[in-house]
Design an enzyme around this catalytic site. Structure first.
Site, PDB file in Angstrom:
ATOM      1  N   ASP A  72     -27.552   8.110 -10.370  1.00 34.49           N
ATOM      2  CA  ASP A  72     -27.314   9.553 -10.224  1.00 34.49           C
ATOM      3  C   ASP A  72     -28.015  10.333 -11.323  1.00 34.49           C
ATOM      4  OD1 ASP A  72     -24.884   9.797  -8.117  1.00 34.49           O
ATOM      5  OD2 ASP A  72     -24.597   8.032  -9.373  1.00 34.49           O
TER       6      ASP A  72
ATOM      7  N   ASP B  31     -30.703   3.761 -14.067  1.00 37.60           N
ATOM      8  CA  ASP B  31     -29.502   4.494 -13.684  1.00 37.60           C
ATOM      9  C   ASP B  31     -29.764   5.054 -12.286  1.00 37.60           C
ATOM     10  OD1 ASP B  31     -27.019   6.014 -13.995  1.00 37.60           O
ATOM     11  OD2 ASP B  31     -28.335   7.743 -14.274  1.00 37.60           O
TER      12      ASP B  31
ATOM     13  N   ASP C 247     -30.939   9.399 -17.412  1.00 36.37           N
ATOM     14  CA  ASP C 247     -31.077  10.850 -17.495  1.00 36.37           C
ATOM     15  C   ASP C 247     -30.109  11.507 -18.464  1.00 36.37           C
ATOM     16  OD1 ASP C 247     -28.697  12.363 -15.551  1.00 36.37           O
ATOM     17  OD2 ASP C 247     -28.925  10.198 -15.452  1.00 36.37           O
TER      18      ASP C 247
END
Length: 233
Positions: free
Chosen positions: A14, A12, A173
């Site tokens: 961001d 991922d 995240d």
């Protein structure tokens, strides 16, 4: 988790490799001001991150004192995206990311990006930070007709890499990333300092995690224990 070298590592963006919330916050507020509204707090905008730009802007518009019609909503989103395409100055890598990427590449691991961020700002940020060459492919939130947590974007990365899901690791995240990995049948590593909405323990309980890590040196050490090192012939 049992994997063999070379194990593709898919990231991922961001909240995982980069902290982009300051640029997102600044661009949201510039767009709001252009429409005659006051700005939102950093914490509020940060809480909207994770499901892609349309969802982010839908949440932003939901805070406004008066409703916008469909045309105004589309205009607001387009103006935000136009401004955000080159919004890179406040975005930075998390600690030890660059060294981790270099280490993984040096050890033969194909690296890729699977993000809900649109492709153009994704490419702009990767270029600005000097890490574009690490990743192929890069799948963004507008690459397909669906976004994470639908597993289709992650499966598209796996297909491009000709990789068995059981021999890949997805690093993210958030709950969105964990759900995506679970749906695609890919092992998941959770970075503990991103934009998740619930605790690491809750995410692990709901979706399963091969690793929860605080620093990218922990990620590379974990992968090194699962795959043999690449040695010169």
């Amino acid at each position: 988790m049992t994997i063999s070298a070379p194990c593709p590592i898919i990231f991922d963006l961001d909240g995982t490799l980069i902290d982009s919330a300051p640029d997102i916050h600044a661009t949201v507020n510039r767009t709001l001001q252009a429409y005659g509204y006051g700005g939102l707090s950093f914490a509020q905008v940060r809480s909207f991150i994770g499901h892609g730009a349309p969802h982010l802007i839908e949440r932003v518009i939901g805070t406004l004192p008066n409703a916008l019609d469909a045309d105004m909503k589309a205009s607001f989103l387009n103006d935000f995206l136009r401004a955000y395409d080159q919004a890179v100055d406040l975005t930075h890598l998390y600690p030890n990311v660059r060294g981790a990427l270099q280490h993984l590449m040096d050890n033969g691991h194909p690296l890729a990006i699977c993000t809900n961020k649109p492709v153009q700002p994704t490419q702009s940020i990767l270029a600005h930070l000097g890490i574009s060459d690490f990743f192929k492919p890069v799948i963004g939130g507008d690459s397909l007709t669906t976004k994470k947590p639908d597993p289709a974007p992650l499966r598209a990365v796996l297909a491009t890499l000709s990789c068995d899901p059981a021999n890949a690791l997805y690093v993210g995240d958030s709950e969105v990333d964990a759900q995506t990995a679970q749906a695609a049948g890919v092992s998941f590593a959770l970075y503990a300092h991103g934009y998740r909405k619930s605790s690491c323990a809750e995410i692990a309980s709901r979706f399963g995690c091969a690793l929860i890590f605080d620093d990218f040196t922990e990620l590379t050490a974990f992968i090194d224990t699962k795959t043999p090192p690449i040695t010169a012939p």
